[in-house]
Design a protein around this motif. Structure first.
Motif, PDB file in Angstrom:
ATOM      1  N   UNK A 156      10.475   6.201  -1.922  1.00 45.66           N
ATOM      2  CA  UNK A 156       9.327   5.338  -2.194  1.00 45.66           C
ATOM      3  C   UNK A 156       9.330   4.877  -3.653  1.00 45.66           C
ATOM      4  N   UNK A 157       9.683   5.781  -4.561  1.00 51.90           N
ATOM      5  CA  UNK A 157       9.744   5.431  -5.981  1.00 51.90           C
ATOM      6  C   UNK A 157      10.824   4.373  -6.229  1.00 51.90           C
ATOM      7  N   UNK A 158      11.980   4.540  -5.630  1.00 53.14           N
ATOM      8  CA  UNK A 158      13.052   3.554  -5.790  1.00 53.14           C
ATOM      9  C   UNK A 158      12.605   2.203  -5.249  1.00 53.14           C
ATOM     10  N   UNK A 159      11.953   2.200  -4.108  1.00 50.77           N
ATOM     11  CA  UNK A 159      11.451   0.939  -3.550  1.00 50.77           C
ATOM     12  C   UNK A 159      10.435   0.287  -4.481  1.00 50.77           C
ATOM     13  N   UNK A 160       9.570   1.091  -5.104  1.00 50.52           N
ATOM     14  CA  UNK A 160       8.588   0.566  -6.046  1.00 50.52           C
ATOM     15  C   UNK A 160       9.280  -0.057  -7.260  1.00 50.52           C
ATOM     16  N   UNK A 217       2.151  11.342  -2.953  1.00 54.24           N
ATOM     17  CA  UNK A 217       2.954  12.262  -2.155  1.00 54.24           C
ATOM     18  C   UNK A 217       2.138  13.524  -1.900  1.00 54.24           C
ATOM     19  N   UNK A 218       2.301  14.119  -0.730  1.00 50.54           N
ATOM     20  CA  UNK A 218       1.530  15.335  -0.434  1.00 50.54           C
ATOM     21  C   UNK A 218       2.036  16.510  -1.264  1.00 50.54           C
ATOM     22  N   UNK A 219       1.193  17.509  -1.449  1.00 51.97           N
ATOM     23  CA  UNK A 219       1.656  18.706  -2.171  1.00 51.97           C
ATOM     24  C   UNK A 219       2.699  19.445  -1.332  1.00 51.97           C
ATOM     25  N   UNK A 220       3.561  20.196  -1.974  1.00 56.22           N
ATOM     26  CA  UNK A 220       4.566  20.953  -1.217  1.00 56.22           C
ATOM     27  C   UNK A 220       3.896  21.946  -0.266  1.00 56.22           C
ATOM     28  N   UNK A 249      10.941  21.565   4.447  1.00 52.10           N
ATOM     29  CA  UNK A 249       9.877  20.559   4.469  1.00 52.10           C
ATOM     30  C   UNK A 249       9.675  19.955   3.078  1.00 52.10           C
ATOM     31  N   UNK A 250       9.790  20.793   2.049  1.00 51.31           N
ATOM     32  CA  UNK A 250       9.667  20.297   0.680  1.00 51.31           C
ATOM     33  C   UNK A 250      10.790  19.321   0.356  1.00 51.31           C
ATOM     34  N   UNK A 251      12.010  19.653   0.741  1.00 47.53           N
ATOM     35  CA  UNK A 251      13.139  18.741   0.524  1.00 47.53           C
ATOM     36  C   UNK A 251      12.936  17.421   1.261  1.00 47.53           C
ATOM     37  N   UNK A 252      12.434  17.484   2.482  1.00 43.07           N
ATOM     38  CA  UNK A 252      12.166  16.258   3.248  1.00 43.07           C
ATOM     39  C   UNK A 252      11.121  15.392   2.550  1.00 43.07           C
ATOM     40  N   UNK A 253      10.050  16.027   2.059  1.00 37.99           N
ATOM     41  CA  UNK A 253       9.007  15.284   1.354  1.00 37.99           C
ATOM     42  C   UNK A 253       9.555  14.672   0.072  1.00 37.99           C
ATOM     43  N   UNK A 254      10.399  15.419  -0.632  1.00 41.71           N
ATOM     44  CA  UNK A 254      10.987  14.890  -1.859  1.00 41.71           C
ATOM     45  C   UNK A 254      11.810  13.642  -1.559  1.00 41.71           C
ATOM     46  N   UNK A 255      12.591  13.687  -0.491  1.00 43.96           N
ATOM     47  CA  UNK A 255      13.396  12.522  -0.125  1.00 43.96           C
ATOM     48  C   UNK A 255      12.539  11.307   0.164  1.00 43.96           C
ATOM     49  N   UNK A 256      11.458  11.513   0.874  1.00 47.22           N
ATOM     50  CA  UNK A 256      10.545  10.409   1.184  1.00 47.22           C
ATOM     51  C   UNK A 256       9.922   9.840  -0.086  1.00 47.22           C
ATOM     52  N   UNK A 257       9.441  10.728  -0.958  1.00 46.84           N
ATOM     53  CA  UNK A 257       8.785  10.271  -2.189  1.00 46.84           C
ATOM     54  C   UNK A 257       9.778   9.629  -3.157  1.00 46.84           C
ATOM     55  N   UNK A 258      10.979  10.172  -3.238  1.00 45.11           N
ATOM     56  CA  UNK A 258      11.995   9.579  -4.113  1.00 45.11           C
ATOM     57  C   UNK A 258      12.379   8.192  -3.618  1.00 45.11           C
ATOM     58  N   UNK A 297       0.818  -1.220   0.000  1.00 45.80           N
ATOM     59  CA  UNK A 297       0.000   0.000   0.000  1.00 45.80           C
ATOM     60  C   UNK A 297       0.846   1.262   0.000  1.00 45.80           C
ATOM     61  N   UNK A 298       2.004   1.218   0.613  1.00 43.92           N
ATOM     62  CA  UNK A 298       2.876   2.395   0.676  1.00 43.92           C
ATOM     63  C   UNK A 298       3.245   2.893  -0.724  1.00 43.92           C
TER      64      UNK A 298
END
Length: 53
Positions: free
Chosen positions: A41-45, A10-13, A30-39, A4-5
């Motif tokens: 997640x993409x690599x894991x996918x 990803x949330x909006x900036x 905060x935007x950089x932190x969110x980008x790191x999380x989403x990036x 599910x993850x």
């Protein structure tokens, strides 16, 4: 089955609370932190998809 993850959007900036330099810098951090999380997640996918072949 796809975890599910990996299908969670990803949330909006975040917007700065005010135009002050401190608030803009905080929103940028905060935007950089969110980008790191989403990036990550993409690599894991991608890894998950290539293992399933």
């Amino acid at each position: 089955m796809l975890p599910a993850e990996y299908v969670t959007r990803c949330p909006p900036p975040p917007a700065p609370a005010s135009p002050s330099a401190d608030d803009v810098a905080l929103a940028l951090k905060k935007t950089y932190d969110q980008y790191g999380t989403c990036a990550g997640r993409l690599i894991n996918l991608v890894d998950w998809m290539t293992r399933k072949k």
